[in-house]
Design a protein around this motif. Sequence first.
Motif, short mmCIF file in Angstrom:
data_model
loop_
_atom_site.label_atom_id
_atom_site.label_comp_id
_atom_site.label_asym_id
_atom_site.label_seq_id
_atom_site.Cartn_x
_atom_site.Cartn_y
_atom_site.Cartn_z
N VAL A 4 82.68 4.75 -16.07
CA VAL A 4 82.99 4.43 -14.67
C VAL A 4 84.19 5.24 -14.20
N TYR A 5 85.22 5.22 -15.03
CA TYR A 5 86.40 6.00 -14.67
C TYR A 5 86.06 7.48 -14.55
N ALA A 6 85.26 8.00 -15.43
CA ALA A 6 84.87 9.41 -15.35
C ALA A 6 84.06 9.69 -14.09
N MET A 7 83.18 8.75 -13.74
CA MET A 7 82.39 8.92 -12.52
C MET A 7 83.31 8.96 -11.28
N LEU A 8 84.27 8.04 -11.21
CA LEU A 8 85.20 8.02 -10.09
C LEU A 8 86.00 9.32 -10.02
#
Length: 902
Positions: A4-8
């Motif tokens: 999720v953090y990587a996607m953001l």
Amino acid sequence: MPLVYAMLAMVALILALTWVALQTQVALAGFLNGESVWSKAQKQAVVDLDAYASSGAAADLAKFHRNWAVLNTDRWVRDKITAGTYDYDVVVDALRRSDAMPTAIPGVIFMLHHFSRAPYMRDALQAWRSTDDAIAELGTIASELQRAHARGDMPMAEVARHRARIGAINDLIEPRSKLFSLQIAQGSVWLGQVLFGGVLAAATIAVLLWISMARRTLASIRGTEERYRLLFDSASDAIVMVDETSGRILDANRAASEWTGRRPGELIGDRFVHLFTQAVSQLEGRAATNALLGVNGTRLPVETQCSLVNWGDRPVRQAIIRDISERVAMERERRIAAEALASIAEGVIIADPQRRVISVNEAHEQLTGFDAEALRDKRFDATRRLPDGHMLPQSIWDDIAAGRNWLGEVQSVRHDGTSYPEQLSISAIRDTDHQVLYYVAVFTNISAIKQQQQRLEHLARHDPLTGLVNRAEFERYCNDAIAIAERERLATVVLFIDLDAFKIVNDSYSHAIGDKLLVKVAERIRRQLSDGDVAGRIGGDEFTVLIHHLNLREDARVMAERLLAVLSEPLVVDDCEIVLSASIGIAGYPLDGLDASTLVANADAAMYAAKTEERNTLRFYTPMMHANTSRRLLLASELRQALVREEFRLVYQPSIEMRTGRIVAVEALVRWQHPDRGEVLPSEFIPVAESLGLIRRIDEWVMQAACAQIEAWDMAGMPPVRVAVNVSARGFGHAAFVDGVSRALQRRRVPPGRLMLEITESAMLRMGDDTERTMRALHTLGLEVAIDDFGTGYSSMAYLKLPAVAYLKIDRSFVSGLPESADDVAIIEAMLAMSRSLGLKTIAEGIETEAQHEFLLRAGCAEGQGYLYSYPLAASAIERLMSPRSYHVPTKLRLVPPKRGL
């Protein structure tokens, strides 16, 4: 969460890049707008200046100056920005005055400042700069036209000239202006492509990085799950996950499947309690024992331990099932061992490293009267002493601590204060560092064995039929008496008694009657003895009497005449009255001999003279009684020649293994092949050789010949057998005997185990203290020794414990009466029992009947030798007998057919 953090982060990056591209496009748009304003101003300035040249109108000049000012302002801004020495606010104000789009001003400044050397931008600026001089010339033309119009009418030619100049300048600026516009446009396209490519590449990289991270994260999750499954399935214990609410199995590992014989799919959904023979409620964290059921009805002892865990929001009980079969078996073995320890007849003591008693078995209390409580914390060696009364030495404990066991005889004290002989074995249990943890002592009461041993020793020294001393014991007494007589200068006399016509009694009645008769004769002889006198039976119907402390040899006449009188009185045996007589020969020390054997031999000669001449009489020994002395002298001379001429030869009598009938050994027997008299038996020439001192040379010849024959048999490929060689007393006692045997073995490369030495009891007795030294030397060489004619001589038990002694030969005199003679049976069984306790192998000689063979086999005799199996054979006959090609044995007693004349 990492994904999720990587996607953001990826979305933020793409947005940032998009914003940068947008701002860049805005800057390009502003730059293009500026280029459009500049081009328009340039074109309008040319148009206005041309109009002014024609009309001279002030309005046209004003328009020119306004557009020309824009061109100069743009040039000034360009040069300031590209040089990098500008005031941002001044430049912004200048661009605003030149009608630049306000929103594009920062982008224009940014592009000129940072991308003046970029592709297309560099060419565009170069085209722009190339018009600077032309634009400046327009200003010059404007000034000239203004002055001309100020003077009045300007000639048309002058106007035409100025317009031509303006047109030329316009022609010069117009292509450069177009080139500038084209380069700006192309630069804008290129930069847009670059920005799009950058955003696309950044987005692609971001997506790839996210995908890579996602793959790693998923791989990590999958790896964690696989490791969990691997650990779950590879666990040595069975693991079952059970729904706490329903009690049904959610998952089970491979061990649970294998132990129950059911596939994991069959286990999942089943109730947990169905796995066991009994349902047992189990508290968390506590282990409980149960039995795991298999599909084929097997029951596996297990121990289960449960713990409550959460799978998400579901409470799950994790049950670890451990196989305790080995522990149960070990506990059962320990229980059996404990019960066996408590039930064995031997006493057992377990003590700590300080030898303090920890526990004892039940037999200990029965043997000693001490229970465990009475001995607790007391040293078990405190109630035990060596047979000589000394305490157990420290060397015993040092040996045990070094890793050896100790076995020996001790004297043990009972609870009531009495003592008894005890066979004690002590060993140690050690830890991994070889430190003693416990001492284990095993003991047994050997009182009965000692009594049996004393009985055997008595039998070994005494005649089993009459109870009188045997020949070896009699000669020992005789030697002792001679030693005393020598010190006190007295006489010692030997009476040799032979019953007249005793053979007729055996033939007329029976051997049993004859034996009883001999017993009564012995009793009558014993009653006539004085204190210190000794009677003996040396064989058959021959008795001897030793009388010492006499002044003269002739003083023995009274005793001899009394014996003749009592022996001639009738004897009643089994209602049979038998009348006998006896012949007595008398020989005394020092007149007739200086040692026991000589006295006995001379008394025998005197008895023979009495029996020959008269019977029922006595004779004193005289040298004339040896009428065969000359013959013996001749025999002695021929013996010396026989050694030189190599007239001796060896024959070999096989010795078989009683249990299998297999030939395991042969006994080498010497024969003298006389050139005139034919074969002379050892019984005739051996005594002469001993008296002449030639026996050692004969012994050496026999030893060399036997070793040579062993070597020849080995080279011929014969099965390896043991070869026994008889050794005389004189040869055995010689200082060079051991070295001679060693050289013979080395010369022929014979292994020591292939040669066995046979030595009679009397030979060892005559050696005295040198016996043990010689035996130890032979043991060091690896040679084994057999005690020959055991039971007919002194039979000292001490000789049986010497290092090299490995075999005990039972004399033929005890074998001949088997199995009918109860006395011979008792003697043979006693000898075999003693041999087993001492770790000796037994060889019975003189076996002539199958009944004797069967009895000895049942009694546990190891080997047998006699005419039942084979007569002594030549070496070639032994080779044919042992050849594998001819080794066909239908029965055990046909191993060697007992054919006369072999």
